[in-house]
Design a protein around this motif. Structure first.
Motif, short mmCIF file in Angstrom:
data_model
loop_
_atom_site.label_atom_id
_atom_site.label_comp_id
_atom_site.label_asym_id
_atom_site.label_seq_id
_atom_site.Cartn_x
_atom_site.Cartn_y
_atom_site.Cartn_z
N ILE A 108 2.80 12.78 -2.04
CA ILE A 108 2.90 14.05 -1.32
C ILE A 108 3.52 15.12 -2.20
N ARG A 109 4.54 14.74 -3.00
CA ARG A 109 5.17 15.71 -3.90
C ARG A 109 4.21 16.15 -4.99
N ASN A 110 3.35 15.24 -5.43
CA ASN A 110 2.41 15.55 -6.50
C ASN A 110 1.19 16.22 -5.90
N LYS A 111 1.06 17.51 -6.10
CA LYS A 111 -0.03 18.28 -5.51
C LYS A 111 -1.32 18.23 -6.33
N SER A 112 -1.28 17.54 -7.46
CA SER A 112 -2.47 17.51 -8.32
C SER A 112 -3.40 16.39 -7.89
N GLN A 113 -3.96 15.66 -8.84
CA GLN A 113 -4.97 14.66 -8.55
C GLN A 113 -4.38 13.25 -8.40
N ALA A 114 -3.21 13.15 -7.79
CA ALA A 114 -2.58 11.85 -7.57
C ALA A 114 -3.03 11.30 -6.22
N PHE A 115 -3.79 10.19 -6.26
CA PHE A 115 -4.32 9.59 -5.03
C PHE A 115 -4.14 8.07 -5.08
N LEU A 116 -4.23 7.46 -3.91
CA LEU A 116 -4.29 6.01 -3.84
C LEU A 116 -5.63 5.52 -4.39
N ASN A 117 -5.58 4.38 -5.06
CA ASN A 117 -6.83 3.71 -5.45
C ASN A 117 -7.36 2.85 -4.31
N TYR A 118 -6.41 2.30 -3.52
CA TYR A 118 -6.82 1.35 -2.50
C TYR A 118 -5.73 1.23 -1.44
N GLY A 119 -6.15 1.07 -0.18
CA GLY A 119 -5.23 0.82 0.92
C GLY A 119 -5.63 -0.45 1.65
N TYR A 120 -4.64 -1.26 2.02
CA TYR A 120 -4.94 -2.58 2.59
C TYR A 120 -3.88 -2.97 3.59
N LEU A 121 -4.30 -3.60 4.71
CA LEU A 121 -3.38 -4.17 5.69
C LEU A 121 -3.54 -5.69 5.67
N ASP A 122 -2.47 -6.41 5.30
CA ASP A 122 -2.59 -7.86 5.19
C ASP A 122 -2.26 -8.56 6.52
N LYS A 123 -2.34 -9.89 6.53
CA LYS A 123 -2.15 -10.67 7.75
C LYS A 123 -0.69 -10.72 8.18
N ASN A 124 0.21 -10.27 7.31
CA ASN A 124 1.63 -10.22 7.64
C ASN A 124 2.04 -8.85 8.14
N ASP A 125 1.06 -8.03 8.51
CA ASP A 125 1.29 -6.67 9.01
C ASP A 125 2.07 -5.83 8.00
N ARG A 126 1.60 -5.92 6.75
CA ARG A 126 2.19 -5.15 5.66
C ARG A 126 1.07 -4.33 5.04
N ILE A 127 1.27 -3.02 4.98
CA ILE A 127 0.28 -2.13 4.39
C ILE A 127 0.56 -1.96 2.90
N TRP A 128 -0.50 -2.13 2.10
CA TRP A 128 -0.41 -1.94 0.66
C TRP A 128 -0.95 -0.55 0.30
N LEU A 129 -0.13 0.24 -0.36
CA LEU A 129 -0.57 1.52 -0.90
C LEU A 129 -0.62 1.36 -2.41
N CYS A 130 -1.82 1.25 -2.94
CA CYS A 130 -2.01 0.90 -4.35
C CYS A 130 -2.34 2.13 -5.18
N CYS A 131 -1.43 2.49 -6.07
CA CYS A 131 -1.66 3.59 -7.00
C CYS A 131 -2.02 3.02 -8.38
N LYS A 132 -2.18 3.89 -9.33
CA LYS A 132 -2.58 3.46 -10.67
C LYS A 132 -1.52 2.56 -11.30
N ASP A 133 -0.25 2.93 -11.17
CA ASP A 133 0.82 2.19 -11.85
C ASP A 133 1.80 1.53 -10.90
N SER A 134 1.61 1.68 -9.59
CA SER A 134 2.60 1.15 -8.66
C SER A 134 1.95 0.71 -7.35
N ILE A 135 2.69 -0.14 -6.62
CA ILE A 135 2.28 -0.58 -5.29
C ILE A 135 3.44 -0.34 -4.33
N THR A 136 3.13 0.19 -3.16
CA THR A 136 4.13 0.34 -2.11
C THR A 136 3.73 -0.54 -0.94
#
Length: 340
Positions: free
Chosen positions: A127-155
């Motif tokens: 959100i702070r990065n107003k340029s071309q910073a986007f998620l590569n992939y979003g995923y909800l696993d069976k443990n009810d945990r959402i993965w926010l996958c960026c180029k160099d990091s995972i949340t």
């Protein structure tokens, strides 16, 4: 007596004609802009326990009750969001709650009591990065945990505790697909190949697997068949690659479909899968014989035939109806009760 036999023949012929007509018609149903869709480009399909069908489109989310369509729009601090970057992945959790993930790191939760989507989490860096910073992939696993996958990091966002954990990605390539095999083990596809990973002490770690790491081509889609312990890997050039984990421990190649994007792989029944492609319609794949064949492809000569080959998503419901996100038409529904 003769008259009675003639009447009987006519009656039987009529029944046969009606039965054969029913078996040949009403195989497909179409839902488009004229029926209320807000956009004909559908990305993903889900169904909730009340029977509503949910469509993630280029313009927002649509809910279909079998007759009417309702549109849902999304906002952040009363600012309406551009759905093309705000909405990208649609998931249903273990408690039948709908979640929407956007490329800018926003997570929305559907509140059924108030019939609206509420902002649950915002990725601070994106959100702070107003340029071309986007998620590569979003995923909800069976443990009810959402993965926010960026180029160099995972949340990881835990939807129950509403807490987030940030970590560097253990891969040197962007994540394109994730498939969970059990509580703590995953296959992760990237733009350069396939990896195996596990969660230990709250950390994501690579699990060495030479067979998996032998796949060094871009991964489009993943599907794990739990009964046979086989992983199905969607690849553009080579078609479907199958990792037979239990019997042979080897990679088996299914050449068809190939040279086409594999957008989705879902189960049709206990021993057959459906493969959605971006140009060749839907293929059916047998998990035992590895035989693959075109199953649902465009037939523009028929007034009630399949009307497109660019399929983004597939949903098979409990009545064996196959819901297809079919661009540029919208939604196409195939009812297998009336034909094959």
């Amino acid at each position: 007596m003769k008259a009675f036999l003639n009447i009987k023949r006519i009656f039987l012929f009529t029944i046969f004609f009606i039965s054969s007509t029913i078996s040949k018609c009403q195989i497909y149903k179409y839902i488009g802009l004229e029926d209320g869709l807000n956009n004909q480009k559908i990305y993903q399909i889900q169904k909730d326990q009340r029977g509503y069908m949910w469509f993630l489109t280029q313009e927002g989310v649509d809910r279909y009750d079998g007759k009417y369509i309702k549109h849902y729009y999304f906002s952040d601090d009363s600012m309406k969001l551009d759905s093309r970057i705000a909405l990208n992945w649609l998931y249903m959790d273990n408690e039948n709650v709908l979640w929407v993930i956007g490329q800018k790191g926003r997570i929305f939760r559907y509140n059924s009591q108030h019939d609206k989507f509420e902002l649950a989490y915002v990725h601070p860096e994106l959100i702070r990065n107003k340029s071309q910073a986007f998620l590569n992939y979003g995923y909800l696993d069976k443990n009810d945990r959402i993965w926010l996958c960026c180029k160099d990091s995972i949340t990881w966002y835990d939807i129950r505790t509403r807490t987030a954990l940030h970590m560097p990605t253990p891969f040197n390539s962007e994540i394109t697909a994730i498939e969970q095999t059990d509580g703590n083990h995953f296959f992760i596809g990237t733009g350069s190949g396939l990896f195996r990973a596990g969660i230990e002490s709250g950390e994501l770690k690579l699990v060495p697997d030479k067979v998996v790491e032998s796949i060094v081509t871009p991964v489009y889609e993943l599907y794990y068949h739990d009964v046979s312990k086989q992983l199905f890997v969607g690849n553009y050039k080579k078609g479907i690659l199958i990792y037979d984990m239990e019997k042979t421990g080897k990679i088996i190649s299914c050449q068809s479909p190939n040279n086409v994007a594999v957008n989705q792989i879902v189960a049709l029944n206990a021993h057959e899968l459906l493969v959605a492609t971006g140009g060749k319609g839907v293929y059916k794949l047998n998990v035992k014989t590895y035989e693959s064949e075109p199953y649902i492809t465009a037939d523009y000569s028929s007034y009630n035939g399949m009307n497109g080959n660019n399929i983004n998503d597939i949903y098979v419901d409990e009545e064996d109806r196959i819901w297809l996100a079919n661009y540029p038409t919208g939604i196409t529904i195939r009812n297998n009760r009336y034909g094959s």
